[in-house]
Write a protein that holds these residues in place. Structure first.
Motif, mmCIF file in Angstrom:
data_model
loop_
_atom_site.group_PDB
_atom_site.id
_atom_site.type_symbol
_atom_site.label_atom_id
_atom_site.label_comp_id
_atom_site.label_asym_id
_atom_site.label_seq_id
_atom_site.Cartn_x
_atom_site.Cartn_y
_atom_site.Cartn_z
ATOM 1 N N ARG A 192 0.131 -34.968 42.505
ATOM 2 C CA ARG A 192 -0.293 -36.369 42.449
ATOM 3 C C ARG A 192 0.906 -37.291 42.287
ATOM 4 N NH1 ARG A 192 -5.401 -35.335 38.341
ATOM 5 N NH2 ARG A 192 -6.881 -34.608 39.937
ATOM 6 N N ALA A 193 1.829 -36.908 41.413
ATOM 7 C CA ALA A 193 3.023 -37.739 41.199
ATOM 8 C C ALA A 193 3.910 -37.747 42.439
ATOM 9 C CB ALA A 193 3.806 -37.224 39.994
ATOM 10 N N ALA A 194 4.025 -36.609 43.108
ATOM 11 C CA ALA A 194 4.841 -36.539 44.321
ATOM 12 C C ALA A 194 4.261 -37.434 45.414
ATOM 13 C CB ALA A 194 4.941 -35.094 44.805
ATOM 14 N N LEU A 195 2.951 -37.391 45.603
ATOM 15 C CA LEU A 195 2.315 -38.213 46.632
ATOM 16 C C LEU A 195 2.469 -39.701 46.327
ATOM 17 C CD1 LEU A 195 -0.932 -36.144 47.326
ATOM 18 C CD2 LEU A 195 1.112 -36.335 48.774
ATOM 19 N N ARG A 196 2.366 -40.065 45.040
ATOM 20 C CA ARG A 196 2.573 -41.473 44.663
ATOM 21 C C ARG A 196 3.990 -41.937 45.018
ATOM 22 N NH1 ARG A 196 -0.695 -40.223 40.038
ATOM 23 N NH2 ARG A 196 1.172 -39.747 38.808
ATOM 24 N N ALA A 197 4.936 -40.994 44.954
ATOM 25 C CA ALA A 197 6.332 -41.325 45.266
ATOM 26 C C ALA A 197 6.666 -41.130 46.747
ATOM 27 C CB ALA A 197 7.260 -40.459 44.404
ATOM 28 N N GLY A 198 5.661 -40.799 47.558
ATOM 29 C CA GLY A 198 5.895 -40.616 48.979
ATOM 30 C C GLY A 198 6.600 -39.316 49.313
ATOM 31 N N ARG A 199 6.405 -38.293 48.505
ATOM 32 C CA ARG A 199 7.032 -37.000 48.731
ATOM 33 C C ARG A 199 5.966 -35.914 48.908
ATOM 34 N NH1 ARG A 199 10.652 -40.450 47.130
ATOM 35 N NH2 ARG A 199 12.781 -39.775 46.639
ATOM 36 N N GLU A 200 6.346 -34.861 49.608
ATOM 37 C CA GLU A 200 5.535 -33.655 49.681
ATOM 38 C C GLU A 200 6.016 -32.678 48.612
ATOM 39 O OE1 GLU A 200 2.867 -33.134 51.475
ATOM 40 O OE2 GLU A 200 3.022 -35.084 52.470
ATOM 41 N N LEU A 201 5.105 -31.806 48.182
ATOM 42 C CA LEU A 201 5.442 -30.811 47.165
ATOM 43 C C LEU A 201 5.619 -29.453 47.824
ATOM 44 C CD1 LEU A 201 5.675 -31.044 44.018
ATOM 45 C CD2 LEU A 201 3.449 -29.939 43.903
ATOM 46 N N VAL A 202 6.755 -28.817 47.578
ATOM 47 C CA VAL A 202 7.051 -27.492 48.105
ATOM 48 C C VAL A 202 7.096 -26.530 46.916
ATOM 49 C CG1 VAL A 202 8.705 -26.064 49.354
ATOM 50 C CG2 VAL A 202 8.403 -28.475 49.988
ATOM 51 N N VAL A 203 6.217 -25.528 46.900
ATOM 52 C CA VAL A 203 6.084 -24.633 45.748
ATOM 53 C C VAL A 203 6.615 -23.241 46.097
ATOM 54 C CG1 VAL A 203 4.499 -23.639 44.050
ATOM 55 C CG2 VAL A 203 4.059 -25.922 44.991
ATOM 56 N N SER A 204 7.442 -22.692 45.214
ATOM 57 C CA SER A 204 7.968 -21.335 45.383
ATOM 58 C C SER A 204 7.804 -20.574 44.075
ATOM 59 C CB SER A 204 9.464 -21.372 45.749
ATOM 60 O OG SER A 204 9.709 -22.168 46.875
ATOM 61 N N THR A 205 7.700 -19.252 44.183
ATOM 62 C CA THR A 205 7.737 -18.411 42.997
ATOM 63 C C THR A 205 8.950 -17.497 43.084
ATOM 64 O OG1 THR A 205 6.358 -16.681 43.985
ATOM 65 C CG2 THR A 205 5.225 -18.417 42.748
ATOM 66 N N ALA A 206 9.456 -17.087 41.922
ATOM 67 C CA ALA A 206 10.618 -16.200 41.873
ATOM 68 C C ALA A 206 10.523 -15.355 40.611
ATOM 69 C CB ALA A 206 11.922 -17.005 41.858
ATOM 70 N N LEU A 207 10.756 -14.065 40.732
ATOM 71 C CA LEU A 207 10.788 -13.203 39.557
ATOM 72 C C LEU A 207 11.981 -13.593 38.691
ATOM 73 C CD1 LEU A 207 9.992 -9.761 41.219
ATOM 74 C CD2 LEU A 207 8.454 -11.189 39.855
ATOM 75 N N GLY B 14 19.910 -40.193 52.474
ATOM 76 C CA GLY B 14 18.618 -40.645 52.002
ATOM 77 C C GLY B 14 17.742 -39.463 51.640
ATOM 78 N N HIS B 15 16.527 -39.754 51.173
ATOM 79 C CA HIS B 15 15.723 -38.667 50.656
ATOM 80 C C HIS B 15 15.142 -37.796 51.762
ATOM 81 C CE1 HIS B 15 11.725 -40.266 51.563
ATOM 82 N NE2 HIS B 15 12.091 -41.438 51.082
ATOM 83 N N SER B 16 14.874 -36.540 51.406
ATOM 84 C CA SER B 16 14.386 -35.553 52.377
ATOM 85 C C SER B 16 12.887 -35.647 52.584
ATOM 86 C CB SER B 16 14.722 -34.140 51.877
ATOM 87 O OG SER B 16 13.950 -33.840 50.724
ATOM 88 N N GLY B 17 12.198 -36.276 51.638
ATOM 89 C CA GLY B 17 10.744 -36.375 51.720
ATOM 90 C C GLY B 17 10.006 -35.267 51.007
ATOM 91 N N ALA B 18 10.747 -34.431 50.258
ATOM 92 C CA ALA B 18 10.090 -33.302 49.581
ATOM 93 C C ALA B 18 10.676 -33.095 48.190
ATOM 94 C CB ALA B 18 10.243 -32.024 50.403
ATOM 95 N N VAL B 19 9.823 -32.587 47.309
ATOM 96 C CA VAL B 19 10.216 -32.162 45.965
ATOM 97 C C VAL B 19 9.787 -30.711 45.807
ATOM 98 C CG1 VAL B 19 9.754 -32.439 43.497
ATOM 99 C CG2 VAL B 19 10.096 -34.453 44.926
ATOM 100 N N SER B 20 10.638 -29.897 45.225
ATOM 101 C CA SER B 20 10.323 -28.477 45.044
ATOM 102 C C SER B 20 9.897 -28.192 43.608
ATOM 103 C CB SER B 20 11.554 -27.624 45.385
ATOM 104 O OG SER B 20 11.301 -26.250 45.100
ATOM 105 N N VAL B 21 8.914 -27.318 43.470
ATOM 106 C CA VAL B 21 8.570 -26.732 42.167
ATOM 107 C C VAL B 21 8.798 -25.234 42.287
ATOM 108 C CG1 VAL B 21 6.769 -26.286 40.460
ATOM 109 C CG2 VAL B 21 6.860 -28.500 41.634
ATOM 110 N N VAL B 22 9.629 -24.693 41.416
ATOM 111 C CA VAL B 22 9.892 -23.258 41.388
ATOM 112 C C VAL B 22 9.296 -22.682 40.117
ATOM 113 C CG1 VAL B 22 11.634 -21.442 41.411
ATOM 114 C CG2 VAL B 22 12.028 -23.540 42.711
ATOM 115 N N VAL B 23 8.381 -21.734 40.276
ATOM 116 C CA VAL B 23 7.747 -21.059 39.144
ATOM 117 C C VAL B 23 8.389 -19.679 38.997
ATOM 118 C CG1 VAL B 23 5.596 -20.127 38.209
ATOM 119 C CG2 VAL B 23 5.578 -22.287 39.500
ATOM 120 N N PHE B 24 9.040 -19.461 37.870
ATOM 121 C CA PHE B 24 9.686 -18.175 37.627
ATOM 122 C C PHE B 24 8.690 -17.235 36.951
ATOM 123 C CE2 PHE B 24 13.231 -21.100 38.062
ATOM 124 C CZ PHE B 24 14.090 -20.374 38.869
#
Length: 332
Positions: A93-108, A62-72
């Protein structure tokens, strides 16, 4: 080379075979022709490492409860450019509507990403939105291979990846067509880096408008890197080489702001002598002197659509291109 002391990944196979991740993926998926010697090296690496293709653990439980955004991008630019904050507002906003948390990372873009990729493939997130992905598409290939859905923001350079983007070509064409209809004839552009698809698309729109308007289609091009300083330096170079310029289309608002700063330093009146148009319509556009005419792209909607499309239970490749509009202010 020493074999990894953990479950090998597609990235390990690629490294062992001496090929890119994208090439290794093409061999294993048989998605495109690869020469026999390269294919044999990849297959030998698979055997040597004991690599087994598997779905991500989160799919089974089942789902983990999180969605990741990776900014390169580097952290300084991530913090300074309002594009990213606006995009993340929509994504959250879209993640919260779907019952998910947003996890944000950056990467060179050009740095090793093994630790990040292991995290993304390890069942910690239900999907990954990739922003400004490197042109080889390797991070998306690795994550998808692990069974984790991927959605790109911005048209990717490699085929077969789903994405959400603004109509960069059409928006640039509209901006430059407006300048031509206003009587401008010597129109330059401050384009983005040549290794970024978004820069190429906006440059294509600029050249398309010139051709449709009966002007030399190659145009007058000087490149920046989507920062204020690069826009100012490009503007100074352009005026030095082409003193008769009467308009500039900058491929981002930040570069347009730099262009305005350079024109002010030289005592050039905007828009009387040189008109300036940007692309983005962030908060900055309403606070320049004069206020900036620019192409509005729906950044918040792009973030929201990327997350919403990511969570659709559909593995087909989807392309969503959102409309842009020209916002007229005092700079042109």
């Amino acid at each position: 080379m020493v074999a990894p002391d953990r479950q090998p990944t597609l990235a390990d196979v690629a490294r062992w075979a001496g090929v890119s991740v994208a090439t290794a993926s093409r061999v294993l998926n048989r998605s495109a022709p690869v020469n026999e010697d390269t294919a044999a090296r990849v297959e030998r690496a698979v055997a040597d490492l004991g690599y087994v293709r598997q779905r991500s653990p989160h799919l089974a439980r089942g789902h983990s409860g999180a969605v990741s955004v990776v900014v390169f991008d580097d952290m300084l630019r991530y913090q300074r450019d309002s594009f990213y904050s606006r995009l993340l507002v929509g994504a959250e906003r879209a993640a919260l509507r779907a019952g998910r948390e947003l996890v944000v990372s950056t990467a060179l873009r050009n740095a090793p990403r093994d630790t990040l990729l292991r995290y993304l493939c390890g069942g910690h997130v239900d999907g990954v939105v990739m922003v400004g992905m490197p042109s080889d598409g390797a991070p998306a290939q690795v994550v998808r291979e692990a069974g984790v859905p991927v959605m790109c923001v911005g048209r990717p350079a490699v085929a077969g990846l789903s994405y959400v983007d603004a109509n960069n070509t059409g928006g640039a064409r509209q901006a430059v067509s407006y300048l031509i209809s206003s009587g401008r004839q010597a129109i330059a552009t401050i384009a983005g880096p040549s290794n970024m698809i978004v820069a190429d698309d906006r440059l294509a729109g600029y050249r398309s408008a010139l051709a449709e308007g009966g002007l030399a289609p190659d145009g007058i091009v000087c490149r920046g890197d989507f920062t204020v300083d690069s826009g100012e330096h490009a503007m100074l170079r352009l005026l030095d080489r082409y003193p008769a310029l009467d308009a500039v289309f900058a491929a981002s608002d930040l570069m347009a702001f730099g262009a305005l700063r350079g024109l002010r330093r030289l005592g050039v009146r905007v828009p009387d002598q040189v008109a300036v148009v940007g692309f983005d319509d962030g908060t900055l556009a309403r606070h320049t002197m004069p206020r900036l005419t620019t192409v509005r792209q729906p950044v918040e909607e792009m973030g929201a659509r990327a997350v919403a499309e990511l969570l659709v239970a559909d593995e087909s490749c989807r392309a969503t291109v959102l409309k842009t509009s020209l916002v007229l202010r005092e700079s042109a």
